[in-house]
Write a protein that holds these residues in place. Structure first.
Motif, PDB file in Angstrom:
ATOM      1  N   LEU A   7       0.826  -1.208   0.000  1.00  0.00           N
ATOM      2  CA  LEU A   7       0.000   0.000   0.000  1.00  0.00           C
ATOM      3  C   LEU A   7       0.862   1.260   0.000  1.00  0.00           C
ATOM      4  CD1 LEU A   7      -2.808  -1.006   2.520  1.00  0.00           C
ATOM      5  CD2 LEU A   7      -3.067  -0.623   0.058  1.00  0.00           C
ATOM      6  N   LEU A   8       1.928   1.248   0.773  1.00  0.00           N
ATOM      7  CA  LEU A   8       2.830   2.402   0.815  1.00  0.00           C
ATOM      8  C   LEU A   8       3.536   2.597  -0.518  1.00  0.00           C
ATOM      9  CD1 LEU A   8       4.355   1.890   4.374  1.00  0.00           C
ATOM     10  CD2 LEU A   8       2.669   3.614   3.679  1.00  0.00           C
ATOM     11  N   LEU A   9       3.935   1.509  -1.151  1.00  0.00           N
ATOM     12  CA  LEU A   9       4.597   1.591  -2.450  1.00  0.00           C
ATOM     13  C   LEU A   9       3.633   2.149  -3.499  1.00  0.00           C
ATOM     14  CD1 LEU A   9       7.103   1.067  -4.145  1.00  0.00           C
ATOM     15  CD2 LEU A   9       6.284  -1.280  -4.509  1.00  0.00           C
ATOM     16  N   GLU A  10       2.405   1.661  -3.496  1.00  0.00           N
ATOM     17  CA  GLU A  10       1.401   2.179  -4.431  1.00  0.00           C
ATOM     18  C   GLU A  10       1.140   3.662  -4.177  1.00  0.00           C
ATOM     19  OE1 GLU A  10      -3.171   1.355  -5.931  1.00  0.00           O
ATOM     20  OE2 GLU A  10      -2.379   0.220  -4.242  1.00  0.00           O
ATOM     21  N   ALA A  11       1.056   4.034  -2.895  1.00  0.00           N
ATOM     22  CA  ALA A  11       0.846   5.441  -2.544  1.00  0.00           C
ATOM     23  C   ALA A  11       2.003   6.302  -3.042  1.00  0.00           C
ATOM     24  CB  ALA A  11       0.691   5.586  -1.032  1.00  0.00           C
ATOM     25  N   LYS A  12       3.217   5.801  -2.915  1.00  0.00           N
ATOM     26  CA  LYS A  12       4.392   6.545  -3.414  1.00  0.00           C
ATOM     27  C   LYS A  12       4.326   6.682  -4.923  1.00  0.00           C
ATOM     28  CE  LYS A  12       9.488   6.509  -3.213  1.00  0.00           C
ATOM     29  NZ  LYS A  12       9.593   7.485  -4.226  1.00  0.00           N
ATOM     30  N   ASN A  13       4.045   5.590  -5.622  1.00  0.00           N
ATOM     31  CA  ASN A  13       4.021   5.609  -7.083  1.00  0.00           C
ATOM     32  C   ASN A  13       2.901   6.470  -7.653  1.00  0.00           C
ATOM     33  OD1 ASN A  13       6.235   3.904  -7.165  1.00  0.00           O
ATOM     34  ND2 ASN A  13       4.995   2.050  -7.343  1.00  0.00           N
ATOM     35  N   LYS A  14       1.784   6.565  -6.923  1.00  0.00           N
ATOM     36  CA  LYS A  14       0.627   7.333  -7.405  1.00  0.00           C
ATOM     37  C   LYS A  14       0.493   8.698  -6.729  1.00  0.00           C
ATOM     38  CE  LYS A  14      -2.134   3.380  -8.814  1.00  0.00           C
ATOM     39  NZ  LYS A  14      -3.422   2.688  -8.680  1.00  0.00           N
ATOM     40  N   SER A  15       1.488   9.079  -5.934  1.00  0.00           N
ATOM     41  CA  SER A  15       1.434  10.337  -5.170  1.00  0.00           C
ATOM     42  C   SER A  15       0.116  10.457  -4.421  1.00  0.00           C
ATOM     43  CB  SER A  15       1.629  11.545  -6.095  1.00  0.00           C
ATOM     44  OG  SER A  15       2.889  11.510  -6.686  1.00  0.00           O
ATOM     45  N   ARG A  16      -0.264   9.373  -3.765  1.00  0.00           N
ATOM     46  CA  ARG A  16      -1.520   9.296  -3.026  1.00  0.00           C
ATOM     47  C   ARG A  16      -1.307   9.790  -1.597  1.00  0.00           C
ATOM     48  NH1 ARG A  16      -3.941   3.681  -3.424  1.00  0.00           N
ATOM     49  NH2 ARG A  16      -5.080   4.570  -5.156  1.00  0.00           N
ATOM     50  N   LEU A  17      -2.232  10.593  -1.130  1.00  0.00           N
ATOM     51  CA  LEU A  17      -2.222  11.044   0.258  1.00  0.00           C
ATOM     52  C   LEU A  17      -2.685   9.890   1.139  1.00  0.00           C
ATOM     53  CD1 LEU A  17      -1.778  13.661   1.918  1.00  0.00           C
ATOM     54  CD2 LEU A  17      -4.225  14.045   1.730  1.00  0.00           C
ATOM     55  N   ILE A  18      -1.962   9.648   2.227  1.00  0.00           N
ATOM     56  CA  ILE A  18      -2.311   8.545   3.121  1.00  0.00           C
ATOM     57  C   ILE A  18      -2.317   9.010   4.571  1.00  0.00           C
ATOM     58  CG2 ILE A  18      -1.419   6.732   1.600  1.00  0.00           C
ATOM     59  CD1 ILE A  18       1.014   6.614   3.593  1.00  0.00           C
ATOM     60  N   GLY A  19      -2.932   8.183   5.395  1.00  0.00           N
ATOM     61  CA  GLY A  19      -2.897   8.386   6.833  1.00  0.00           C
ATOM     62  C   GLY A  19      -2.291   7.157   7.473  1.00  0.00           C
ATOM     63  N   LEU A  20      -1.441   7.352   8.447  1.00  0.00           N
ATOM     64  CA  LEU A  20      -0.805   6.236   9.166  1.00  0.00           C
ATOM     65  C   LEU A  20      -1.087   6.356  10.647  1.00  0.00           C
ATOM     66  CD1 LEU A  20       2.803   6.170   7.662  1.00  0.00           C
ATOM     67  CD2 LEU A  20       0.901   4.685   7.066  1.00  0.00           C
ATOM     68  N   ARG A  21      -1.279   5.204  11.273  1.00  0.00           N
ATOM     69  CA  ARG A  21      -1.341   5.129  12.734  1.00  0.00           C
ATOM     70  C   ARG A  21      -0.245   4.170  13.166  1.00  0.00           C
ATOM     71  NH1 ARG A  21      -6.567   5.528  11.111  1.00  0.00           N
ATOM     72  NH2 ARG A  21      -7.703   7.285  11.950  1.00  0.00           N
ATOM     73  N   THR A  22       0.435   4.545  14.223  1.00  0.00           N
ATOM     74  CA  THR A  22       1.530   3.716  14.722  1.00  0.00           C
ATOM     75  C   THR A  22       1.295   3.354  16.182  1.00  0.00           C
ATOM     76  OG1 THR A  22       2.919   5.514  15.564  1.00  0.00           O
ATOM     77  CG2 THR A  22       3.128   4.997  13.210  1.00  0.00           C
ATOM     78  N   LYS A  23       2.130   2.464  16.675  1.00  0.00           N
ATOM     79  CA  LYS A  23       2.063   2.042  18.078  1.00  0.00           C
ATOM     80  C   LYS A  23       2.242   3.210  19.044  1.00  0.00           C
ATOM     81  CE  LYS A  23       4.155  -2.450  17.115  1.00  0.00           C
ATOM     82  NZ  LYS A  23       5.341  -3.296  17.345  1.00  0.00           N
ATOM     83  N   ASN A  24       2.933   4.238  18.602  1.00  0.00           N
ATOM     84  CA  ASN A  24       3.272   5.356  19.484  1.00  0.00           C
ATOM     85  C   ASN A  24       2.235   6.469  19.502  1.00  0.00           C
ATOM     86  OD1 ASN A  24       5.742   4.042  19.959  1.00  0.00           O
ATOM     87  ND2 ASN A  24       6.588   4.924  18.103  1.00  0.00           N
ATOM     88  N   MET A  25       1.127   6.280  18.795  1.00  0.00           N
ATOM     89  CA  MET A  25       0.100   7.323  18.707  1.00  0.00           C
ATOM     90  C   MET A  25      -1.133   6.929  19.494  1.00  0.00           C
ATOM     91  SD  MET A  25       0.116   8.152  14.660  1.00  0.00           S
ATOM     92  CE  MET A  25       1.486   8.932  13.856  1.00  0.00           C
ATOM     93  N   ILE A  65       3.837   0.364  12.293  1.00  0.00           N
ATOM     94  CA  ILE A  65       2.600   0.824  11.656  1.00  0.00           C
ATOM     95  C   ILE A  65       1.454  -0.124  11.996  1.00  0.00           C
ATOM     96  CG2 ILE A  65       1.441   1.249   9.459  1.00  0.00           C
ATOM     97  CD1 ILE A  65       4.170   2.079   8.327  1.00  0.00           C
ATOM     98  N   LEU A  66       0.382   0.450  12.547  1.00  0.00           N
ATOM     99  CA  LEU A  66      -0.817  -0.321  12.881  1.00  0.00           C
ATOM    100  C   LEU A  66      -1.848  -0.291  11.760  1.00  0.00           C
ATOM    101  CD1 LEU A  66      -1.329   0.758  16.597  1.00  0.00           C
ATOM    102  CD2 LEU A  66      -0.296  -1.353  15.732  1.00  0.00           C
ATOM    103  N   SER A  67      -1.936   0.845  11.057  1.00  0.00           N
ATOM    104  CA  SER A  67      -2.910   0.941   9.972  1.00  0.00           C
ATOM    105  C   SER A  67      -2.461   1.958   8.938  1.00  0.00           C
ATOM    106  CB  SER A  67      -4.300   1.303  10.498  1.00  0.00           C
ATOM    107  OG  SER A  67      -4.301   2.609  11.020  1.00  0.00           O
ATOM    108  N   VAL A  68      -2.941   1.744   7.719  1.00  0.00           N
ATOM    109  CA  VAL A  68      -2.738   2.665   6.607  1.00  0.00           C
ATOM    110  C   VAL A  68      -4.121   2.984   6.048  1.00  0.00           C
ATOM    111  CG1 VAL A  68      -1.715   3.001   4.322  1.00  0.00           C
ATOM    112  CG2 VAL A  68      -0.505   1.612   6.025  1.00  0.00           C
ATOM    113  N   ASP A  69      -4.441   4.252   5.953  1.00  0.00           N
ATOM    114  CA  ASP A  69      -5.733   4.683   5.424  1.00  0.00           C
ATOM    115  C   ASP A  69      -5.497   5.537   4.184  1.00  0.00           C
ATOM    116  OD1 ASP A  69      -7.116   3.685   7.740  1.00  0.00           O
ATOM    117  OD2 ASP A  69      -6.450   5.479   8.804  1.00  0.00           O
ATOM    118  N   TYR A  70      -6.397   5.400   3.215  1.00  0.00           N
ATOM    119  CA  TYR A  70      -6.352   6.305   2.075  1.00  0.00           C
ATOM    120  C   TYR A  70      -7.734   6.469   1.478  1.00  0.00           C
ATOM    121  CZ  TYR A  70      -6.169   2.075  -0.845  1.00  0.00           C
ATOM    122  OH  TYR A  70      -6.436   0.869  -1.435  1.00  0.00           O
TER     123      TYR A  70
END
Length: 196
Positions: A7-25, A65-70
């Motif tokens: 998902l992150l690679l696709e987001a990078k290749n398509k210049s897609r805006l994403i949201g991430l949640r991590t263990k530290n948030m 990373i716990l989740s990736v949203d787009y």
């Protein structure tokens, strides 16, 4: 590789805006931006704020990373703001406090100039929208929510209004979102295509 990396690679290749949640948030917290760099162990996100401005780079360990949203509505709105950030000008803000007679004249000018306005009330509440009509005691506005959503017509008494604000970044953003609000709700075609 795993789904998060893909998902992150696709987001990078398509210049897609994403949201991430991590263990530290905290659960409600997320980091939103574009994938700047990605390797087997880390992702670097170019963060943007709620006004579409770039905040800087944040490096995250992929295992945290716990989740990736787009493509959620907030991200679509933020992408719209980001794509139109050159239209935003903080120096345009006007706020006028005054008696009803003075404010009626300000509202008349805003109707003529088609300004999105914010009415400031005595109880510290406010209403945002496009002024439609005004007389010596009331104003009728086409109410617009902070996400650019149509919220119907509302009439307010000038006896409760202490000020009128227009052309602030907030009204500028609401105007951009309102004029593009159809972009935020048509999930059906995209989702159907992705599921097939």
């Amino acid at each position: 590789m795993n789904m998060v990396f893909d998902l992150l690679l696709e987001a990078k290749n398509k210049s897609r805006l994403i949201g991430l949640r991590t263990k530290n948030m905290d659960f409600e917290e997320s980091l939103i931006g574009f994938v700047h760099e990605l390797n087997d162990g880390r992702v670097i996100i170019q963060e943007i704020d709620q006004y579409g401005k770039i905040e800087g780079l944040t490096s995250i360990d992929l295992k945290d990373i716990l989740s990736v949203d787009y493509d959620d509505r907030y991200q679509k709105r933020l992408l719209c703001i980001f794509s139109n950030k050159e239209l935003l000008d903080a120096e345009k803000k006007v706020i006028v406090y005054g008696n009803p007679e003075e404010l009626v004249e300000i509202v008349r000018d805003c109707i003529t100039n088609k300004n999105m306005i914010k009415l400031l009330f005595t109880n510290k509440n406010y209403a945002t929208g496009i002024p439609i009509a005004v007389d010596s005691s009331h104003i009728l506005i086409h109410s617009i929510g902070w996400e650019g959503d149509d919220d119907g017509l509302s009439a307010y008494s000038f006896s409760e209004i202490i000020g009128v604000q227009y052309n602030s970044i907030e009204e500028q953003i609401i105007s951009i979102l309102y004029s593009n609000n159809k972009l935020f709700y048509d999930f059906s075609t995209r989702l159907k295509n992705e599921l097939l």
